[in-house]
Motif scaffolding. Sequence first.
Motif, mmCIF file in Angstrom:
data_model
loop_
_atom_site.group_PDB
_atom_site.id
_atom_site.type_symbol
_atom_site.label_atom_id
_atom_site.label_comp_id
_atom_site.label_asym_id
_atom_site.label_seq_id
_atom_site.Cartn_x
_atom_site.Cartn_y
_atom_site.Cartn_z
ATOM 1 N N ALA A 1 0.873 -1.174 0.000
ATOM 2 C CA ALA A 1 0.000 0.000 0.000
ATOM 3 C C ALA A 1 0.910 1.224 0.000
ATOM 4 C CB ALA A 1 -0.927 0.002 1.204
ATOM 5 N N SER A 2 1.279 1.665 -1.190
ATOM 6 C CA SER A 2 2.239 2.760 -1.331
ATOM 7 C C SER A 2 1.711 3.797 -2.293
ATOM 8 C CB SER A 2 3.582 2.212 -1.838
ATOM 9 O OG SER A 2 3.416 1.634 -3.130
ATOM 10 N N ARG A 3 2.464 4.904 -2.418
ATOM 11 C CA ARG A 3 2.046 5.951 -3.354
ATOM 12 C C ARG A 3 2.090 5.432 -4.791
ATOM 13 N NH1 ARG A 3 4.996 11.583 -2.683
ATOM 14 N NH2 ARG A 3 3.978 11.275 -0.656
ATOM 15 N N GLN A 4 3.095 4.606 -5.088
ATOM 16 C CA GLN A 4 3.188 4.046 -6.442
ATOM 17 C C GLN A 4 2.115 2.995 -6.688
ATOM 18 O OE1 GLN A 4 5.689 4.196 -4.277
ATOM 19 N NE2 GLN A 4 6.917 5.884 -5.158
ATOM 20 N N HIS A 5 1.786 2.236 -5.650
ATOM 21 C CA HIS A 5 0.812 1.162 -5.789
ATOM 22 C C HIS A 5 -0.191 1.242 -4.640
ATOM 23 C CE1 HIS A 5 3.212 -0.662 -8.964
ATOM 24 N NE2 HIS A 5 4.280 -0.615 -8.173
ATOM 25 N N PRO A 6 -1.179 2.127 -4.742
ATOM 26 C CA PRO A 6 -2.204 2.188 -3.678
ATOM 27 C C PRO A 6 -2.979 0.874 -3.611
ATOM 28 C CG PRO A 6 -2.297 4.116 -5.125
ATOM 29 C CD PRO A 6 -1.402 3.126 -5.797
ATOM 30 N N LEU A 7 -3.382 0.538 -2.415
ATOM 31 C CA LEU A 7 -4.158 -0.683 -2.206
ATOM 32 C C LEU A 7 -5.644 -0.340 -2.251
ATOM 33 C CD1 LEU A 7 -4.389 -3.695 -1.506
ATOM 34 C CD2 LEU A 7 -4.271 -3.052 0.923
ATOM 35 N N HIS A 8 -6.349 -0.909 -3.220
ATOM 36 C CA HIS A 8 -7.786 -0.693 -3.361
ATOM 37 C C HIS A 8 -8.520 -1.952 -2.889
ATOM 38 C CE1 HIS A 8 -7.713 3.097 -5.710
ATOM 39 N NE2 HIS A 8 -6.507 2.651 -6.070
ATOM 40 N N VAL A 9 -9.284 -1.812 -1.824
ATOM 41 C CA VAL A 9 -10.084 -2.918 -1.291
ATOM 42 C C VAL A 9 -11.551 -2.609 -1.585
ATOM 43 C CG1 VAL A 9 -10.702 -4.282 0.729
ATOM 44 C CG2 VAL A 9 -8.406 -3.310 0.534
ATOM 45 N N ARG A 10 -12.224 -3.553 -2.183
ATOM 46 C CA ARG A 10 -13.624 -3.358 -2.550
ATOM 47 C C ARG A 10 -14.517 -4.268 -1.711
ATOM 48 N NH1 ARG A 10 -13.593 -0.122 -6.853
ATOM 49 N NH2 ARG A 10 -11.673 -0.055 -8.102
ATOM 50 N N VAL A 11 -15.533 -3.636 -1.112
ATOM 51 C CA VAL A 11 -16.520 -4.361 -0.319
ATOM 52 C C VAL A 11 -17.868 -4.175 -1.000
ATOM 53 C CG1 VAL A 11 -17.605 -4.630 1.944
ATOM 54 C CG2 VAL A 11 -15.198 -3.947 1.791
ATOM 55 N N ALA A 12 -18.414 -5.250 -1.539
ATOM 56 C CA ALA A 12 -19.655 -5.153 -2.311
ATOM 57 C C ALA A 12 -20.622 -6.247 -1.872
ATOM 58 C CB ALA A 12 -19.377 -5.264 -3.808
ATOM 59 N N ALA A 13 -21.889 -5.877 -1.767
ATOM 60 C CA ALA A 13 -22.932 -6.823 -1.383
ATOM 61 C C ALA A 13 -23.949 -6.923 -2.502
ATOM 62 C CB ALA A 13 -23.615 -6.402 -0.083
ATOM 63 N N ALA A 14 -24.381 -8.137 -2.754
ATOM 64 C CA ALA A 14 -25.414 -8.386 -3.762
ATOM 65 C C ALA A 14 -26.072 -9.715 -3.450
ATOM 66 C CB ALA A 14 -24.818 -8.400 -5.175
ATOM 67 N N GLY A 15 -27.395 -9.734 -3.511
ATOM 68 C CA GLY A 15 -28.114 -10.973 -3.246
ATOM 69 C C GLY A 15 -27.906 -11.447 -1.822
ATOM 70 N N GLU A 16 -27.343 -12.642 -1.674
ATOM 71 C CA GLU A 16 -27.127 -13.237 -0.353
ATOM 72 C C GLU A 16 -25.649 -13.284 0.014
ATOM 73 O OE1 GLU A 16 -28.940 -17.075 -0.738
ATOM 74 O OE2 GLU A 16 -30.933 -16.314 -0.228
ATOM 75 N N TRP A 17 -24.822 -12.459 -0.655
ATOM 76 C CA TRP A 17 -23.379 -12.538 -0.426
ATOM 77 C C TRP A 17 -22.759 -11.151 -0.269
ATOM 78 C CZ3 TRP A 17 -21.225 -17.285 0.263
ATOM 79 C CH2 TRP A 17 -21.975 -18.388 -0.175
ATOM 80 N N LEU A 18 -21.679 -11.101 0.499
ATOM 81 C CA LEU A 18 -20.844 -9.904 0.634
ATOM 82 C C LEU A 18 -19.437 -10.287 0.205
ATOM 83 C CD1 LEU A 18 -20.639 -6.916 1.878
ATOM 84 C CD2 LEU A 18 -19.573 -8.070 3.814
ATOM 85 N N ALA A 19 -18.896 -9.585 -0.776
ATOM 86 C CA ALA A 19 -17.575 -9.907 -1.317
ATOM 87 C C ALA A 19 -16.571 -8.841 -0.909
ATOM 88 C CB ALA A 19 -17.640 -10.026 -2.838
ATOM 89 N N VAL A 20 -15.411 -9.259 -0.436
ATOM 90 C CA VAL A 20 -14.293 -8.369 -0.110
ATOM 91 C C VAL A 20 -13.133 -8.800 -0.996
ATOM 92 C CG1 VAL A 20 -12.730 -7.531 1.670
ATOM 93 C CG2 VAL A 20 -15.088 -8.131 2.272
ATOM 94 N N SER A 21 -12.696 -7.897 -1.878
ATOM 95 C CA SER A 21 -11.656 -8.258 -2.833
ATOM 96 C C SER A 21 -10.566 -7.195 -2.855
ATOM 97 C CB SER A 21 -12.248 -8.430 -4.242
ATOM 98 O OG SER A 21 -12.848 -7.230 -4.681
ATOM 99 N N ASN A 22 -9.363 -7.605 -3.211
ATOM 100 C CA ASN A 22 -8.216 -6.697 -3.316
ATOM 101 C C ASN A 22 -7.224 -7.255 -4.320
ATOM 102 O OD1 ASN A 22 -7.746 -8.490 -0.647
ATOM 103 N ND2 ASN A 22 -5.797 -8.180 -1.687
ATOM 104 N N PRO A 23 -6.439 -6.386 -4.970
ATOM 105 C CA PRO A 23 -5.396 -6.885 -5.869
ATOM 106 C C PRO A 23 -4.284 -7.556 -5.062
ATOM 107 C CG PRO A 23 -5.228 -4.504 -5.624
ATOM 108 C CD PRO A 23 -6.497 -4.923 -4.934
ATOM 109 N N ARG A 24 -3.637 -8.520 -5.669
ATOM 110 C CA ARG A 24 -2.538 -9.229 -5.005
ATOM 111 C C ARG A 24 -1.211 -8.624 -5.468
ATOM 112 N NH1 ARG A 24 -3.530 -15.630 -5.015
ATOM 113 N NH2 ARG A 24 -2.115 -15.438 -3.246
ATOM 114 N N ARG A 25 -0.578 -7.906 -4.535
ATOM 115 C CA ARG A 25 0.738 -7.311 -4.811
ATOM 116 C C ARG A 25 1.540 -7.412 -3.524
ATOM 117 N NH1 ARG A 25 -0.879 -2.781 -6.390
ATOM 118 N NH2 ARG A 25 -0.941 -3.183 -8.631
#
Length: 340
Positions: A264-288
């Motif tokens: 999680a740096s200035r060159q490579h910010p860490l973007h974490v996405r939390v999204a809910a739809a239907g019966e599920w909640l997904a937490v995703s992030n790029p792998r670096r």
Amino acid sequence: MNDLRLRLVGMPALSLLIAVLNAKHWYSWGQAAMSWGISLLFTAVLWQGTRTIWALLVERFPRVEQTARRLWLLLLTCLLYTSAATVALVALLHLAMPQYFSLSPAALLGQIGFNLIPTTIVMLGYESRHFFLQWAENVRRAEQLLGASQRAQLEALQQQLDPHFLFNTLNTLAALVEPDNAPAQQFVEQLADVYRYVLLSRERRTVPLREELAFVEAYVALQKARLRDNLQVHLTVPPALLDAHVAPLSVQLLIENALKHNEASRQHPLHVRVAAAGEWLAVSNPRRARSTSLAPPGTGTGLRNIRERYTLLLPARPVHIDAAPDTFTVRLPLLGNSEV
């Protein structure tokens, strides 16, 4: 359902009991054997059919709140099955022994009424057995869930009190604290909110998603005081799903897991996405992966604990983990009010 021994013992025993009830019609051992054989035929057909109907209905309506609907359908379908099977068997036996079996409506109704006795016994037997096993499973799950919840609370407190986290937090706080410094006050309030939520969630199996997300926002604000825009958490949750429930600290733990293992740096910010739809909640992030890190290597305990808790809370919908080459996604099932 492993009930082979029950059927191998139960069918002959029940058919013998029914044959004994008709012992007044015995005039010889041959007639007694024939009576038992016919009784065994009826018992086997009715037992197998009732068992199959019951198993299908339990598979279709497995939840506790569906018990009343399942029982009504079980009564109706077993009544229809008993009637149809009785008519078919009597018609078959009438061809071989017309002197013993009549196809008159009165005789058929009498036979159907009598055959409802073994059908009822089988229904009550399987339903009672299912109720007992379900009760025992619920007790076991409750005990395991309590243990998993206590471990999660301890781990959450230990992680929040991790020396690196406290060191960074206190350094940030020291830099912010100045007279009339509003950011310092806000930082301290958010820090208090984090620890307050951890303490209050100790006795709760689940929490509303809106509460967990409020805690996540406070936690992320603490991290952003140090990381600034190097950390970006995007929440996409429809308002209608905010009343769904999740395991406490589960979403926060996934964000912390992303921070622990990724740059999680200035060159490579860490973007974490939390999204809910239907019966599920997904937490995703790029792998670096981080090039350097003061944090100890992960042991997978946090993810394992989340999976164990959801297995106990909702066995039918386990946690899904998708470790793709470029992204890491964890999908948590959302619990409705009837599943809490």
